[in-house]
Motif scaffolding. Sequence first.
Motif, PDB file in Angstrom:
ATOM      1  N   ARG A  14      40.650  62.400  35.380  1.00  0.00           N
ATOM      2  CA  ARG A  14      39.527  61.464  35.365  1.00  0.00           C
ATOM      3  C   ARG A  14      39.123  61.144  36.781  1.00  0.00           C
ATOM      4  O   ARG A  14      39.893  61.325  37.737  1.00  0.00           O
ATOM      5  N   GLY A 117      35.610  65.497  26.813  1.00  0.00           N
ATOM      6  CA  GLY A 117      35.796  64.258  27.568  1.00  0.00           C
ATOM      7  C   GLY A 117      34.556  63.391  27.488  1.00  0.00           C
ATOM      8  O   GLY A 117      33.885  63.333  26.456  1.00  0.00           O
ATOM      9  N   ALA A 236      35.821  61.678  32.557  1.00  0.00           N
ATOM     10  CA  ALA A 236      37.147  62.172  32.193  1.00  0.00           C
ATOM     11  C   ALA A 236      36.982  63.529  31.524  1.00  0.00           C
ATOM     12  O   ALA A 236      35.989  63.772  30.834  1.00  0.00           O
ATOM     13  N   ALA A 330      32.632  57.441  28.625  1.00  0.00           N
ATOM     14  CA  ALA A 330      33.862  58.079  29.100  1.00  0.00           C
ATOM     15  C   ALA A 330      35.120  57.345  28.670  1.00  0.00           C
ATOM     16  O   ALA A 330      36.213  57.922  28.687  1.00  0.00           O
ATOM     17  N   ILE A 334      39.065  58.490  28.692  1.00  0.00           N
ATOM     18  CA  ILE A 334      39.971  57.929  29.691  1.00  0.00           C
ATOM     19  C   ILE A 334      41.238  57.413  29.011  1.00  0.00           C
ATOM     20  O   ILE A 334      42.351  57.550  29.547  1.00  0.00           O
TER      21      ILE A 334
END
Length: 374
Positions: A14, A117, A236, A330, A334
Amino acid sequence: MQSDRDPVIIAARRSPIGTRGRALAQLRVEELAAPVIRAALADAAAANGAPVTVADVLLGNCMGPGGNPGRIAALAAGLGHEVPGVTVDRQCGSGLAAVLDAAAAFRAGDDRMRVAGGVESASTAPVRSVDGIAYDRAPFAPAGFSDPEMTRAAEDLAVHDGISRARQDAHAARSHARARAARSAGRFDAELVPLAGLQHDDAVGGAERLLPRLPALFPGGSLTAGTATRIGDGAAALVLAPAGTAPGLAIRASAVLGCDPALPGIGAAGAIQAALRSAGLDLADIAALEIVEAFAAQSLAVLDRLGIADDDPRLSADGGALALGHPWGASGAIAVVRLFSRLVRAGAPAGTRGLAAASIGGGMGIAAVLEVVR
């Protein structure tokens, strides 16, 4: 329930999370995502013992410029014209939804590796308008349904559940203290890809000292700027591979459920319960929990419904979004990166289980159960 078709996350990276308008404010979504994708693929190649061929790039994103950020990021990462990309919008659950969409392809029989992601640049998100009149966000529900702004929804949930200001302040302070300790101990270092000179999440600090002095956001209310997360910029990326490719986190079960749009903050609770049922597990079987902390009241309402203590050491052990920041699209991804660090990088034995989850605007929840494989 274990299956030989369950994909394994073999790499997870990330960016630092930059508060909106600060260190990462000049970076577009692809400029946030591309370096993180490249770093994750380099890790995957090292784990796999050979370069990784990518079948698709799936990225969560909520408020970006359009034009399919997943595809744009794939091109910006140098993956070649032949690698497609797709963008997933499930609001605060988008990053985790992208991971689960990638996993579904494996279970359907397509064993090619994928990047999944999320990415959000709140700083560069375009202004939306209708008939020349700007508005802050699109509706989460149609006419005739409750559609509160998320801060208002968190305040309403605190009132509905009787969650006090003191309890919210304590939850936020604990998140900051854990994040500060993790940063000092270097527990974020292996997952981070520095961008624009930012080496660490810029919201982590001594904010807990200020919590008791912050004014309520609503007259007579309990929510403050300290118990609501900072909106952030960040990305991420995770690499999914067939079972047996390399050590990592196998995706064992997942769930996405709806709930009352008037109380969207409780969505994660139902999704967690459903994912655990699907996996044939209960909370006692879970060693690490990452539940996206958009608001302290929201997190506490979920914990209460699950019977988890406020200070459970399994929950966001290195701090959550209240301390690190919340780059909407995100954040769900994460949460999985954090589980990868807490379990795979930290050397947890095979069979150790983690759970990632988020409540979602509009009244939804998403959750996934993951298991260490060696």
